[in-house]
Design a protein around this motif. Structure first.
Motif, PDB file in Angstrom:
ATOM      1  N   VAL A 237       0.849  -1.193   0.000  1.00 44.17           N
ATOM      2  CA  VAL A 237       0.000   0.000   0.000  1.00 44.17           C
ATOM      3  C   VAL A 237       0.887   1.246   0.000  1.00 44.17           C
ATOM      4  O   VAL A 237       1.843   1.345   0.757  1.00 44.17           O
ATOM      5  N   GLY A 238       0.582   2.181  -0.898  1.00 45.93           N
ATOM      6  CA  GLY A 238       1.360   3.412  -1.010  1.00 45.93           C
ATOM      7  C   GLY A 238       2.535   3.331  -1.965  1.00 45.93           C
ATOM      8  O   GLY A 238       3.143   4.352  -2.294  1.00 45.93           O
ATOM      9  N   GLU A 239       2.853   2.140  -2.457  1.00 50.70           N
ATOM     10  CA  GLU A 239       3.995   1.979  -3.359  1.00 50.70           C
ATOM     11  C   GLU A 239       3.676   2.542  -4.743  1.00 50.70           C
ATOM     12  O   GLU A 239       2.570   2.394  -5.252  1.00 50.70           O
ATOM     13  N   THR A 240       4.665   3.185  -5.366  1.00 56.01           N
ATOM     14  CA  THR A 240       4.515   3.697  -6.730  1.00 56.01           C
ATOM     15  C   THR A 240       4.794   2.572  -7.712  1.00 56.01           C
ATOM     16  O   THR A 240       5.867   1.955  -7.678  1.00 56.01           O
ATOM     17  N   ILE A 241       3.832   2.292  -8.581  1.00 55.05           N
ATOM     18  CA  ILE A 241       3.998   1.184  -9.521  1.00 55.05           C
ATOM     19  C   ILE A 241       4.037   1.664 -10.971  1.00 55.05           C
ATOM     20  O   ILE A 241       4.174   0.858 -11.891  1.00 55.05           O
ATOM     21  N   GLY A 242       3.891   2.964 -11.185  1.00 58.64           N
ATOM     22  CA  GLY A 242       3.949   3.507 -12.537  1.00 58.64           C
ATOM     23  C   GLY A 242       3.906   5.016 -12.501  1.00 58.64           C
ATOM     24  O   GLY A 242       3.718   5.634 -11.439  1.00 58.64           O
ATOM     25  N   VAL A 243       4.101   5.629 -13.678  1.00 59.45           N
ATOM     26  CA  VAL A 243       4.116   7.091 -13.766  1.00 59.45           C
ATOM     27  C   VAL A 243       3.290   7.532 -14.966  1.00 59.45           C
ATOM     28  O   VAL A 243       3.410   6.970 -16.062  1.00 59.45           O
ATOM     29  N   ILE A 244       2.444   8.532 -14.762  1.00 61.73           N
ATOM     30  CA  ILE A 244       1.675   9.146 -15.843  1.00 61.73           C
ATOM     31  C   ILE A 244       2.206  10.556 -16.059  1.00 61.73           C
ATOM     32  O   ILE A 244       2.275  11.354 -15.118  1.00 61.73           O
ATOM     33  N   GLY A 245       2.614  10.854 -17.279  1.00 62.83           N
ATOM     34  CA  GLY A 245       3.098  12.181 -17.614  1.00 62.83           C
ATOM     35  C   GLY A 245       2.031  12.972 -18.344  1.00 62.83           C
ATOM     36  O   GLY A 245       0.989  12.447 -18.728  1.00 62.83           O
ATOM     37  N   SER A 246       2.295  14.265 -18.554  1.00 60.60           N
ATOM     38  CA  SER A 246       1.336  15.100 -19.263  1.00 60.60           C
ATOM     39  C   SER A 246       1.495  14.902 -20.759  1.00 60.60           C
ATOM     40  O   SER A 246       2.508  14.413 -21.238  1.00 60.60           O
ATOM     41  N   GLY A 247       0.475  15.295 -21.506  1.00 60.66           N
ATOM     42  CA  GLY A 247       0.536  15.205 -22.968  1.00 60.66           C
ATOM     43  C   GLY A 247      -0.106  13.940 -23.477  1.00 60.66           C
ATOM     44  O   GLY A 247      -0.395  13.010 -22.742  1.00 60.66           O
ATOM     45  N   ALA A 248      -0.338  13.919 -24.794  1.00 57.70           N
ATOM     46  CA  ALA A 248      -0.956  12.763 -25.435  1.00 57.70           C
ATOM     47  C   ALA A 248       0.037  12.102 -26.354  1.00 57.70           C
ATOM     48  O   ALA A 248       0.881  12.743 -26.946  1.00 57.70           O
ATOM     49  N   GLY A 249      -0.081  10.786 -26.507  1.00 57.25           N
ATOM     50  CA  GLY A 249       0.831  10.043 -27.374  1.00 57.25           C
ATOM     51  C   GLY A 249       2.188   9.930 -26.727  1.00 57.25           C
ATOM     52  O   GLY A 249       2.661  10.861 -26.125  1.00 57.25           O
ATOM     53  N   ALA A 250       2.851   8.811 -26.818  1.00 59.24           N
ATOM     54  CA  ALA A 250       4.124   8.648 -26.125  1.00 59.24           C
ATOM     55  C   ALA A 250       5.046   7.703 -26.854  1.00 59.24           C
ATOM     56  O   ALA A 250       5.521   6.747 -26.310  1.00 59.24           O
ATOM     57  N   ALA A 251       5.308   8.025 -28.099  1.00 60.32           N
ATOM     58  CA  ALA A 251       6.216   7.164 -28.847  1.00 60.32           C
ATOM     59  C   ALA A 251       7.612   7.229 -28.284  1.00 60.32           C
ATOM     60  O   ALA A 251       8.337   6.267 -28.239  1.00 60.32           O
ATOM     61  N   ALA A 252       8.013   8.453 -27.813  1.00 58.20           N
ATOM     62  CA  ALA A 252       9.371   8.614 -27.310  1.00 58.20           C
ATOM     63  C   ALA A 252       9.642   7.774 -26.081  1.00 58.20           C
ATOM     64  O   ALA A 252      10.603   7.039 -26.032  1.00 58.20           O
ATOM     65  N   PRO A 253       8.807   7.839 -25.036  1.00 58.89           N
ATOM     66  CA  PRO A 253       9.071   6.996 -23.882  1.00 58.89           C
ATOM     67  C   PRO A 253       9.093   5.527 -24.238  1.00 58.89           C
ATOM     68  O   PRO A 253       9.870   4.768 -23.717  1.00 58.89           O
ATOM     69  N   ALA A 254       8.204   5.131 -25.165  1.00 61.19           N
ATOM     70  CA  ALA A 254       8.168   3.722 -25.522  1.00 61.19           C
ATOM     71  C   ALA A 254       9.453   3.298 -26.193  1.00 61.19           C
ATOM     72  O   ALA A 254       9.951   2.205 -26.002  1.00 61.19           O
ATOM     73  N   ALA A 255      10.022   4.175 -26.995  1.00 63.32           N
ATOM     74  CA  ALA A 255      11.242   3.823 -27.712  1.00 63.32           C
ATOM     75  C   ALA A 255      12.458   3.870 -26.812  1.00 63.32           C
ATOM     76  O   ALA A 255      13.395   3.119 -26.986  1.00 63.32           O
ATOM     77  N   SER A 256      12.450   4.790 -25.835  1.00 66.15           N
ATOM     78  CA  SER A 256      13.639   4.966 -25.022  1.00 66.15           C
ATOM     79  C   SER A 256      13.822   3.869 -23.990  1.00 66.15           C
ATOM     80  O   SER A 256      14.910   3.614 -23.548  1.00 66.15           O
ATOM     81  N   GLN A 257      12.742   3.197 -23.604  1.00 68.98           N
ATOM     82  CA  GLN A 257      12.863   2.153 -22.605  1.00 68.98           C
ATOM     83  C   GLN A 257      12.142   0.898 -23.070  1.00 68.98           C
ATOM     84  O   GLN A 257      11.090   0.532 -22.559  1.00 68.98           O
ATOM     85  N   PRO A 258      12.679   0.205 -24.050  1.00 65.59           N
ATOM     86  CA  PRO A 258      11.976  -0.948 -24.580  1.00 65.59           C
ATOM     87  C   PRO A 258      11.768  -2.051 -23.553  1.00 65.59           C
ATOM     88  O   PRO A 258      10.737  -2.658 -23.499  1.00 65.59           O
ATOM     89  N   ALA A 259      12.757  -2.293 -22.707  1.00 62.94           N
ATOM     90  CA  ALA A 259      12.618  -3.387 -21.759  1.00 62.94           C
ATOM     91  C   ALA A 259      11.530  -3.095 -20.750  1.00 62.94           C
ATOM     92  O   ALA A 259      10.734  -3.933 -20.398  1.00 62.94           O
ATOM     93  N   ALA A 260      11.487  -1.839 -20.257  1.00 63.47           N
ATOM     94  CA  ALA A 260      10.513  -1.489 -19.234  1.00 63.47           C
ATOM     95  C   ALA A 260       9.101  -1.518 -19.776  1.00 63.47           C
ATOM     96  O   ALA A 260       8.167  -1.838 -19.074  1.00 63.47           O
TER      97      ALA A 260
END
Length: 428
Positions: A68-91
């Motif tokens: 309880v209280g643990e961070t399990i993910g992050v939501i950033g602002s903006g729409a579409g996220a090709a960059a984050p997806a490309a920068s961290q393929p394993a994650a």
């Protein structure tokens, strides 16, 4: 930017297991969108987005245990996220592919696949440690295995428990003396019947909790069971005569559970220690009647509670039981639906059970087991025999505060009330 955190789930729940992610890195979400499902000891809970934006990262995978209280993910602002997806393929890919990777746990793969997972973990020894699942890290600590020396069979490079087990069996000489003793039980079943089909399944959190509590109940309570039988002729006659009128008036069927609930309440009023619990060196005798009704759901047995059942009529009891059973099978029960309860009724007869010994639902000290109605010859008097619809009933009780004579008389009272349904209106 907003963290995806494990919400508070009640004072008795401190952790859960991520059963399913509904999003992946790069997905756009709106406020209120369901992000993940969390399985706890009692209920499943949905985690929803608290802000609109794009999923930047998922820090934990399906099957991981989180607090309880643990961070399990992050939501950033903006729409579409090709960059984050490309920068961290394993994650991004790990949470989605994990279930497929865990299925072949019993089939040791050839070392040909690790190069695909490759480069990033190999470049930094600490990366393999951070990419290991919690179960893998725990097993590695127990066996004294260096995670940087473990070869992953996961195409994405994530170290799993099966990798630790394979590492331990492939290089027994590198393991310290106590390790072979701990490894033997897990490897023995596979070695006993080589070449024969088998499937290894992970127990759900709810199943683990059910197993733990049932064992605790048997270890902590002086549990005994007494049996009796009920002639169901009168109840079947009432249902036959009143069933349609009852349905037309109340829009719910007249089942057996309302009769048994009323009979139990009448018996509890006569023998209040069956409606109590032990707290240290004191006995808490409850003067209210919250009756738990055991329901078999897909993920295991649950016991939702009908509150203040003594104040409800037959129709209200039937409606509440129907609603709770529907929620149990749809996996939508709330914590409030399950908490408390002063006595439990379980019906193995719906599955064909003729006789069984129910286990106490701690901290309660009594549970009534219903069984299959079966036509049997019964002696009516010294000279007559009739075929009657008979049901065996069983009462398991905690002998620490309930004496045998009291338990037997409680069950006889239940029997007498059921065999004279009109008395339920007066006694129940």
């Amino acid at each position: 930017m907003s963290d995806i955190k494990v919400p508070e789930m009640g004072e008795s729940i401190v952790e859960g297991t991520i059963s399913k992610w509904h999003v992946k890195t790069g997905d756009s979400v709106n406020i209120g969108d369901v992000l993940a499902e969390l399985e706890t000891d009692k209920v499943n809970i949905e985690i929803s987005a608290e802000q609109a934006g794009t999923v930047e990262s998922l820090l934990r995978s399906e099957g991981d245990t989180v607090a309880v209280g643990e961070t399990i993910g992050v939501i950033g602002s903006g729409a579409g996220a090709a960059a984050p997806a490309a920068s961290q393929p394993a994650a991004t890919a790990a949470p989605v592919s994990q279930p497929a990777a865990e299925e072949p746990e019993m089939k040791p793969a050839t070392p040909a696949s690790p190069p695909v997972a490759a480069s990033a973990p190999a470049a930094d020894p600490n990366a393999s440690i951070s990419s290991a699942t919690p179960a893998a890290r725990k097993l590695a600590r127990e066996r004294g295995i260096d995670l940087t020396q473990v070869q992953s069979l996961d195409p994405l490079g994530r170290i799993r428990q099966s990798d630790i087990e394979s590492h331990g069996t492939a290089k027994p000489v590198a393991v310290t003396a106590p390790a072979p003793a701990t490894a033997a039980p897990s490897s023995a079943p596979a070695a006993a019947e080589p070449g024969k089909p088998a499937e290894r399944r992970k127990m759900s959190r709810r199943r683990i909790t059910i197993a733990k509590r049932l064992v605790e109940a048997q270890h902590t309570a002086a549990m005994l069971t007494t049996f009796n039988e009920v002639d169901m002729t009168a109840i079947l006659d009432v249902r036959k005569r009143r069933k349609q009128a009852f349905l037309d008036k109340h829009e719910v069927g007249l089942g057996f559970m309302s009769f048994f609930t009323k009979a139990v309440i009448g018996a509890l009023k006569a023998f209040p220690l069956l409606n109590a619990e032990i707290q240290g060196d004191e006995i808490l005798v409850k003067q209210y009647y919250d009756i738990g009704i055991a329901v078999s759901a897909k993920e295991g047995l649950v016991v939702p509670v009908v509150r203040d059942a003594d104040r409800l009529g037959f129709a209200q009891i039937e409606k509440q039981i129907g609603e709770l059973a529907g929620k149990a099978r749809a996996n939508t029960l709330s914590l409030n639906d399950l908490q408390g309860g002063t006595f439990t009724i379980t019906n193995g007869g719906v599955f064909g059970s003729l006789l069984s010994t129910p286990i106490l639902n701690a901290p309660q000290v009594g549970i009534l087991g219903m069984h299959k109605i079966q036509i049997r010859p019964v002696a009516i008097n010294a000279t007559e025999m009739e075929n009657r619809p008979m049901m065996y009933i069983a009462l398991s009780y905690d002998h620490r505060i309930v004496d045998g004579s009291e338990a037997v008389r409680f069950l006889v009272t239940v029997k007498e009330l059921l065999e004279d349904p009109e008395s339920l209106l007066l006694e129940g």
